[in-house]
Write an enzyme that holds these catalytic residues in place. Structure first.
Site, PDB file in Angstrom:
ATOM      1  N   GLY A  55       0.832  -1.212   0.000  1.00 25.20           N
ATOM      2  CA  GLY A  55       0.000   0.000   0.000  1.00 25.20           C
ATOM      3  C   GLY A  55       0.851   1.241   0.000  1.00 25.20           C
ATOM      4  O   GLY A  55       1.940   1.267   0.556  1.00 25.20           O
ATOM      5  N   GLY A  57      -0.025   4.794   1.130  1.00 25.91           N
ATOM      6  CA  GLY A  57      -1.029   5.706   1.681  1.00 25.91           C
ATOM      7  C   GLY A  57      -0.530   7.136   1.693  1.00 25.91           C
ATOM      8  O   GLY A  57       0.612   7.407   1.341  1.00 25.91           O
ATOM      9  N   THR A  58      -1.415   8.017   2.101  1.00 29.54           N
ATOM     10  CA  THR A  58      -1.087   9.437   2.184  1.00 29.54           C
ATOM     11  C   THR A  58       0.048   9.667   3.161  1.00 29.54           C
ATOM     12  O   THR A  58       0.887  10.534   2.984  1.00 29.54           O
ATOM     13  CB  THR A  58      -2.326  10.200   2.706  1.00 29.54           C
ATOM     14  OG1 THR A  58      -3.475   9.632   2.108  1.00 29.54           O
ATOM     15  CG2 THR A  58      -2.250  11.671   2.384  1.00 29.54           C
ATOM     16  N   PHE A  59       0.049   8.880   4.231  1.00 27.26           N
ATOM     17  CA  PHE A  59       1.016   9.151   5.294  1.00 27.26           C
ATOM     18  C   PHE A  59       2.181   8.165   5.301  1.00 27.26           C
ATOM     19  O   PHE A  59       2.965   8.139   6.220  1.00 27.26           O
ATOM     20  CB  PHE A  59       0.313   9.166   6.653  1.00 27.26           C
ATOM     21  CG  PHE A  59      -0.757  10.216   6.711  1.00 27.26           C
ATOM     22  CD1 PHE A  59      -0.428  11.557   6.749  1.00 27.26           C
ATOM     23  CD2 PHE A  59      -2.091   9.865   6.673  1.00 27.26           C
ATOM     24  CE1 PHE A  59      -1.399  12.536   6.760  1.00 27.26           C
ATOM     25  CE2 PHE A  59      -3.083  10.843   6.689  1.00 27.26           C
ATOM     26  CZ  PHE A  59      -2.734  12.178   6.737  1.00 27.26           C
ATOM     27  N   ASP A 179     -12.464   8.486   8.457  1.00 28.04           N
ATOM     28  CA  ASP A 179     -11.992   8.155   7.108  1.00 28.04           C
ATOM     29  C   ASP A 179     -12.558   6.813   6.658  1.00 28.04           C
ATOM     30  O   ASP A 179     -11.848   5.955   6.133  1.00 28.04           O
ATOM     31  CB  ASP A 179     -10.462   8.148   7.051  1.00 28.04           C
ATOM     32  CG  ASP A 179      -9.943   8.306   5.616  1.00 28.04           C
ATOM     33  OD1 ASP A 179     -10.754   8.638   4.727  1.00 28.04           O
ATOM     34  OD2 ASP A 179      -8.739   8.101   5.383  1.00 28.04           O
TER      35      ASP A 179
HETATM   36  N1  ATP Z   1      -2.972  -4.672   8.699  1.00 30.82           N
HETATM   37  C1  ATP Z   1      -2.955  -4.649   7.369  1.00 30.82           C
HETATM   38  N2  ATP Z   1      -2.959  -5.790   6.668  1.00 30.82           N
HETATM   39  C2  ATP Z   1      -2.939  -5.776   5.338  1.00 30.82           C
HETATM   40  N3  ATP Z   1      -2.951  -4.670   4.592  1.00 30.82           N
HETATM   41  C3  ATP Z   1      -2.965  -3.477   5.207  1.00 30.82           C
HETATM   42  C4  ATP Z   1      -2.961  -3.406   6.630  1.00 30.82           C
HETATM   43  N4  ATP Z   1      -2.977  -2.095   6.974  1.00 30.82           N
HETATM   44  C5  ATP Z   1      -2.998  -1.409   5.830  1.00 30.82           C
HETATM   45  N5  ATP Z   1      -2.985  -2.221   4.759  1.00 30.82           N
HETATM   46  C6  ATP Z   1      -3.025  -1.839   3.333  1.00 30.82           C
HETATM   47  O1  ATP Z   1      -2.371  -0.617   3.130  1.00 30.82           O
HETATM   48  C7  ATP Z   1      -3.281   0.384   2.655  1.00 30.82           C
HETATM   49  C8  ATP Z   1      -2.930   1.722   3.256  1.00 30.82           C
HETATM   50  O2  ATP Z   1      -2.986   1.618   4.685  1.00 30.82           O
HETATM   51  P1  ATP Z   1      -3.647   2.773   5.561  1.00 30.82           P
HETATM   52  O3  ATP Z   1      -5.000   3.041   5.027  1.00 30.82           O
HETATM   53  O4  ATP Z   1      -3.552   2.414   7.000  1.00 30.82           O
HETATM   54  O5  ATP Z   1      -2.627   3.950   5.235  1.00 30.82           O
HETATM   55  P2  ATP Z   1      -2.852   5.461   4.900  1.00 30.82           P
HETATM   56  O6  ATP Z   1      -1.521   6.016   4.618  1.00 30.82           O
HETATM   57  O7  ATP Z   1      -3.541   6.138   5.987  1.00 30.82           O
HETATM   58  O8  ATP Z   1      -3.747   5.345   3.626  1.00 30.82           O
HETATM   59  P3  ATP Z   1      -4.699   6.319   2.831  1.00 30.82           P
HETATM   60  O9  ATP Z   1      -4.263   7.699   3.050  1.00 30.82           O
HETATM   61  O10 ATP Z   1      -4.556   5.844   1.417  1.00 30.82           O
HETATM   62  O11 ATP Z   1      -6.067   6.076   3.367  1.00 30.82           O
HETATM   63  C9  ATP Z   1      -4.664  -0.134   3.018  1.00 30.82           C
HETATM   64  O12 ATP Z   1      -5.669   0.361   2.174  1.00 30.82           O
HETATM   65  C10 ATP Z   1      -4.461  -1.632   2.897  1.00 30.82           C
HETATM   66  O13 ATP Z   1      -4.590  -2.022   1.545  1.00 30.82           O
HETATM   67 MG    MG Z   2      -6.129   4.339   4.201  1.00 32.48          MG
END
Ligand code: ATP
Ligand code: MG
Length: 390
Positions: A55, A57-59, A179
């Site tokens: 993944g 993500g934004t952060f 979110d």
């Molecule tokens: N525990 C986990 N097991 C498997 N995949 C995960 C897990 N945590 C996160 N992911 C994957 O990683 C992606 C991004 O994680 P997360 O949403 O926590 O990060 P984010 O940086 O806040 O993302 P966004 O800004 O895109 O919402 C999730 O959409 C998922 O596909």
């Molecule tokens: Mg996310």
């Protein structure tokens, strides 16, 4: 060196660096001090071996990793993005960690620990930190975008039951997710749903009379953002997550987000077109929201959820049944009830061999068995007991 460093109280820590002239360390000594520093409650990330990036993500990035001491234990490692941080560990990550440490529930992703890389010359003495989670094989956005994955009504009910139970738990603990979206809903290979991504979450309190909360309204991914936030509400609560839950429920049938506005204004128009006009008649108090007179709000729009879902009886019942409510947040359930959904209560099938990972364009055959969700179940009038959220 030894004479310059005082004895330490914590057994694993080197001595603190003294800043008086007699004890100033030269550059190499400082570097060695940093390299040798052992954070007592923060293991090195090298205890896990990264397997794949899963993944972005934004952060920060998210990796699948294997525990080196157990080849069968997989985790997800979410990197804390430190690039723009001038003032130490990011406050947003601290908030996420604090909230995740509080929340322990079957339908909330489990934070195992925080890990860090060793600070070395190579990384300019800046550690990278990771949030380490139990690994979940799927996320709902990936499953819904995979044409090979089919959801029976029973499976949809089971997804929604678990999602609402997770929300009920976090709201009972006075936490707003802020979110909700399919990508932030994870599902294990045994069909257990986990709410994830608490990067925008916060604690909330019920506003006392005369003292409105002033939370930011710039939260929730646009397509899942409820009308009150789009209209500038800063005194909001659990219904903002319930809106997202409703969008996700509809998406279980439509397979893509149901309202994909390119701007906040367009999103409001799409909401009005689907759910009916946002007027004081159906939503008392809407006229006092900050942006009520500043945004264009289509008038005379009828609710069209039934029409949109006419090709399928089930979603129509679920989305527009007796419990269906209106855009006004007061008309949404104050929070998820502890949900019991007849037809979704069958225990999951015994776990089948893990299917291929079903994120994005990944293929998954035999998705039902792989998901571990209950097998087909009957549609009855019982569906209307689902708390309807749009
Ligand atoms: N525990 C986990 N097991 C498997 N995949 C995960 C897990 N945590 C996160 N992911 C994957 O990683 C992606 C991004 O994680 P997360 O949403 O926590 O990060 P984010 O940086 O806040 O993302 P966004 O800004 O895109 O919402 C999730 O959409 C998922 O596909
Ligand atoms: Mg996310």
């Amino acid at each position: 060196m030894a004479s310059k460093i005082q004895s330490v109280s914590a057994p694993r820590e080197p001595a603190p660096v003294m800043s008086t002239s007699s004890t100033i360390l030269n550059m190499r000594e400082k570097e060695k001090y940093i390299e040798d520093f052992e954070f007592p409650f923060c293991d090195e990330s090298s205890k896990y071996e990264k397997v794949a990036k899963i993944g972005q993500g934004t952060f920060g990035e998210v990796f699948k990793a294997r525990a080196r001491n157990s080849s069968k234990k997989f985790v997800a490692m979410k990197k804390v993005l430190m690039d723009n941080e001038k003032e130490g560990f990011p406050i947003t990550a601290l908030r996420e960690i604090k909230i995740l440490q509080l929340l322990k529930h079957e339908n909330v992703v489990n934070l195992i620990e925080i890990c860090r890389t060793k600070a070395t010359l190579h990384n300019k003495y800046r550690s990278t930190f990771y949030l380490v989670f139990d690994f979940c094989e799927h996320d709902l956005a990936g499953l819904l975008s995979n044409v090979n994955v089919k959801f029976s009504l029973g499976e949809i009910k089971r997804v929604m039951q678990q999602l609402l139970n997770g929300l009920y738990y976090i709201h009972s603990n006075k936490i707003l997710h802020r979110d909700m979206k399919a990508a932030n809903v994870l599902i294990t290979k045994n069909g257990v749903l986990k709410l994830a991504d608490f990067g925008l979450a916060r604690a909330f309190s019920v506003a006392k009379s005369g003292q409105a909360n002033k939370y930011t309204n710039r939260v929730v991914t646009l397509w899942y953002r409820p009308p009150e936030l789009l209209l500038g509400d800063r005194n909001y609560g659990p219904p903002v997550d319930m809106w997202g839950a409703g969008c996700i429920m509809a998406e279980m049938w439509t397979r893509s987000p149901i309202m994909q506005g390119p701007t906040e204004q367009q999103q409001l128009i799409l909401i009005s077109q689907l759910c009916g006009s946002c007027t004081p008649d159906v939503w008392p108090g809407v006229e006092s929201l900050d942006l009520y007179n500043k945004m264009e709000l289509p008038k005379g729009q009828k609710r069209k959820v039934k029409v949109r879902c006419r090709h399928s009886v089930e979603p129509r019942l679920l989305l527009d049944g007796p419990h269906a409510v209106r855009p006004g947040e007061h008309a949404r359930p104050a929070h998820a009830e502890h949900v019991r959904v007849p037809g979704a209560a069958a225990p999951p099938r015994p776990p089948a061999p893990p299917p291929p990972r079903a994120r994005g364009a990944a293929q998954a055959s035999s998705a039902h068995a792989g998901l571990g969700l209950p097998g087909p179940s009957v549609l009855g009038c019982d569906v209307t007991v689902i708390v309807i959220v749009m």
